[in-house]
Design a protein around this motif. Structure first.
Motif, PDB file in Angstrom:
ATOM      1  N   GLY A  13     -15.898 -49.172   7.552  1.00 27.17           N
ATOM      2  CA  GLY A  13     -14.967 -50.047   6.862  1.00 27.17           C
ATOM      3  C   GLY A  13     -14.362 -49.424   5.613  1.00 27.17           C
ATOM      4  O   GLY A  13     -13.450 -49.998   5.027  1.00 27.17           O
ATOM      5  N   ILE A  14     -14.858 -48.266   5.213  1.00 27.04           N
ATOM      6  CA  ILE A  14     -14.324 -47.554   4.042  1.00 27.04           C
ATOM      7  C   ILE A  14     -13.639 -46.278   4.498  1.00 27.04           C
ATOM      8  O   ILE A  14     -12.442 -46.085   4.278  1.00 27.04           O
ATOM      9  N   ASP A  15     -14.403 -45.399   5.134  1.00 27.57           N
ATOM     10  CA  ASP A  15     -13.824 -44.199   5.752  1.00 27.57           C
ATOM     11  C   ASP A  15     -13.395 -44.572   7.165  1.00 27.57           C
ATOM     12  O   ASP A  15     -14.169 -44.469   8.129  1.00 27.57           O
ATOM     13  N   LEU A  16     -12.162 -45.034   7.295  1.00 32.05           N
ATOM     14  CA  LEU A  16     -11.690 -45.584   8.562  1.00 32.05           C
ATOM     15  C   LEU A  16     -11.590 -44.514   9.637  1.00 32.05           C
ATOM     16  O   LEU A  16     -11.269 -43.350   9.354  1.00 32.05           O
ATOM     17  N   ASP A  17     -11.865 -44.921  10.873  1.00 32.19           N
ATOM     18  CA  ASP A  17     -11.779 -44.040  12.043  1.00 32.19           C
ATOM     19  C   ASP A  17     -12.692 -42.826  11.941  1.00 32.19           C
ATOM     20  O   ASP A  17     -12.403 -41.773  12.524  1.00 32.19           O
ATOM     21  N   LYS A  18     -13.795 -42.972  11.213  1.00 33.41           N
ATOM     22  CA  LYS A  18     -14.811 -41.915  11.138  1.00 33.41           C
ATOM     23  C   LYS A  18     -16.081 -42.459  11.784  1.00 33.41           C
ATOM     24  O   LYS A  18     -16.880 -43.138  11.143  1.00 33.41           O
ATOM     25  N   PRO A  19     -16.271 -42.193  13.074  1.00 36.21           N
ATOM     26  CA  PRO A  19     -17.407 -42.781  13.799  1.00 36.21           C
ATOM     27  C   PRO A  19     -18.758 -42.367  13.204  1.00 36.21           C
ATOM     28  O   PRO A  19     -18.907 -41.257  12.654  1.00 36.21           O
ATOM     29  N   ILE A  20     -19.717 -43.275  13.333  1.00 43.25           N
ATOM     30  CA  ILE A  20     -21.061 -43.059  12.782  1.00 43.25           C
ATOM     31  C   ILE A  20     -22.046 -43.023  13.943  1.00 43.25           C
ATOM     32  O   ILE A  20     -22.125 -43.959  14.745  1.00 43.25           O
ATOM     33  N   ARG A  21     -22.794 -41.949  14.021  1.00 44.75           N
ATOM     34  CA  ARG A  21     -23.709 -41.764  15.155  1.00 44.75           C
ATOM     35  C   ARG A  21     -25.037 -42.477  14.915  1.00 44.75           C
ATOM     36  O   ARG A  21     -25.630 -42.378  13.838  1.00 44.75           O
ATOM     37  N   LEU A  22     -25.497 -43.167  15.954  1.00 48.46           N
ATOM     38  CA  LEU A  22     -26.863 -43.679  15.998  1.00 48.46           C
ATOM     39  C   LEU A  22     -27.557 -42.991  17.167  1.00 48.46           C
ATOM     40  O   LEU A  22     -27.073 -43.039  18.300  1.00 48.46           O
ATOM     41  N   PHE A  23     -28.671 -42.343  16.885  1.00 54.22           N
ATOM     42  CA  PHE A  23     -29.371 -41.577  17.924  1.00 54.22           C
ATOM     43  C   PHE A  23     -30.865 -41.819  17.787  1.00 54.22           C
ATOM     44  O   PHE A  23     -31.419 -41.724  16.690  1.00 54.22           O
ATOM     45  N   VAL A  24     -31.493 -42.146  18.893  1.00 54.79           N
ATOM     46  CA  VAL A  24     -32.924 -42.430  18.858  1.00 54.79           C
ATOM     47  C   VAL A  24     -33.623 -41.744  20.027  1.00 54.79           C
ATOM     48  O   VAL A  24     -33.063 -41.637  21.125  1.00 54.79           O
ATOM     49  N   THR A  25     -34.807 -41.241  19.768  1.00 56.86           N
ATOM     50  CA  THR A  25     -35.657 -40.655  20.805  1.00 56.86           C
ATOM     51  C   THR A  25     -36.982 -41.404  20.803  1.00 56.86           C
ATOM     52  O   THR A  25     -37.651 -41.487  19.769  1.00 56.86           O
TER      53      THR A  25
END
Length: 339
Positions: free
Chosen positions: A247-259
């Motif tokens: 919502g601040i850095d628009l169009d910058k996807p944030i990765r969620l990764f879990v093992t």
């Protein structure tokens, strides 16, 4: 652990201590000023042993599953040697045992004949704790200092004497003080219910047997959890997902990764590989990441497993520091539920 001589008596005790935690939850529902507590049940109640290990959590919000042990652990460590009858502790600082600022913890140590035997614990989402927006829950804040009043672990009551400074500080920093202070009193009422009902348990069982049974409730939950996990296949599985942006850095996807690694009767949930913490207020505290990781696994295990410290012994959660799953100062986290 000493062998339980009477399994029927133990079962009655286990049901009784969970009933107290549920009665605490009912008390908050009945006495709260706030719809977010009465209707949404955005709170949790629990009983812990004298050392702060959670023995029984009321049937309320799974998002708080890992929060009470973390916050109470900070209080027990911070006030070592200075926890007395009549004390009531308060905190909400995400960097000091808390979750996000609207979630305020109240803890009361329970005593019998001068000996600490347990803790009553509550956490409630309050309708406002100050900050730049009404409700203190904006997703576009960029640092914790915009989000409201940060309360480190402090005594709200000291030896039974009300800390007027703390009460006044809260009153002057929230937009709806009548509602907020009323909800704090609802948490105090829940702790009072725990105090009176726990005293009945002490008189019925005695301190030594009561302490033994509380430890056994934890061990019992651990045994059930390990037995259930043992039935699952061994192996390692990974999953990746993305949040569009913060919502601040628009169009910058944030990765969620879990093992998830499962071996024998234990599991590890490792969030290494998730993105760094972001500017927007969707960062998670470690306690919140733990709560949702354990809650996800807990949801596929048998229903009869008690929610307490024993479950946490089986499931290890790893979250890299300064990531979106384990933020550091000055990270904002009011809307971390979105993550």
């Amino acid at each position: 652990m000493a062998k339980i001589a009477d399994p029927i008596e133990f079962e009655l005790f286990k049901n009784a201590i969970f009933a107290i935690a549920d009665e605490m939850a009912v008390t908050i529902c009945r006495t709260t000023y706030s719809g977010v507590l009465r209707d949404n049940m955005d709170f949790s109640t629990a009983l812990a042993d004298a050392d702060g290990k959670m023995v029984a959590q009321g049937l309320t919000l799974p998002g708080h599953l890992g929060s009470i042990p973390a916050a109470l652990g900070v209080v027990v460590e911070r006030f070592k040697g200075d926890i007395n009858p009549g004390d009531m502790f308060i905190l909400n600082d995400p960097f000091d045992g808390g979750m996000h600022l609207p979630d305020i913890f109240i803890f009361q140590p329970l005593y019998h004949e001068g000996r600490r035997v347990a803790f009553a614990a509550t956490i409630s989402h309050h309708s406002d704790v100050g900050g730049r927006v009404p409700g203190s829950n904006a997703s576009d804040s960029t640092e914790i200092y915009q989000e409201g009043l940060r309360i480190p672990p402090l005594k709200l009551f000291d030896g039974g004497k009300r800390n007027e400074t703390m009460w006044s500080l809260i009153e002057k920093n929230v937009r709806i003080p009548i509602q907020v202070l009323g909800d704090l009193r609802a948490q105090l009422a829940a702790c009072h219910i725990a105090e009176t009902q726990f005293a009945d348990l002490v008189s019925r069982y005695g301190i030594d047997k009561l302490s033994l049974y509380m430890e056994e409730v934890i061990d019992y939950a651990e045994r059930l959890t390990r037995a259930a996990v043992r039935e699952l296949p061994d192996g390692e599985w990974s999953f990746e997902d993305w949040i569009d942006d913060d919502g601040i850095d628009l169009d910058k996807p944030i990765r969620l990764f879990v093992t998830i690694t499962k071996l024998g009767d234990s599991m590890t949930v490792d969030w290494t590989g998730s993105g760094p913490q972001v500017k927007g207020a969707i960062n998670s505290t470690l306690s919140f990441t733990v709560a949702h990781s354990v809650g996800a696994i807990r949801s596929v295990l048998p229903l009869n497993i008690p929610s307490n410290e024993g479950v946490f012994r089986v499931i290890k959660v790893i979250a890299p520091t300064a990531s979106i799953t384990n933020m550091v100062l000055p990270g904002a986290c009011a809307a971390r539920g979105l993550t």
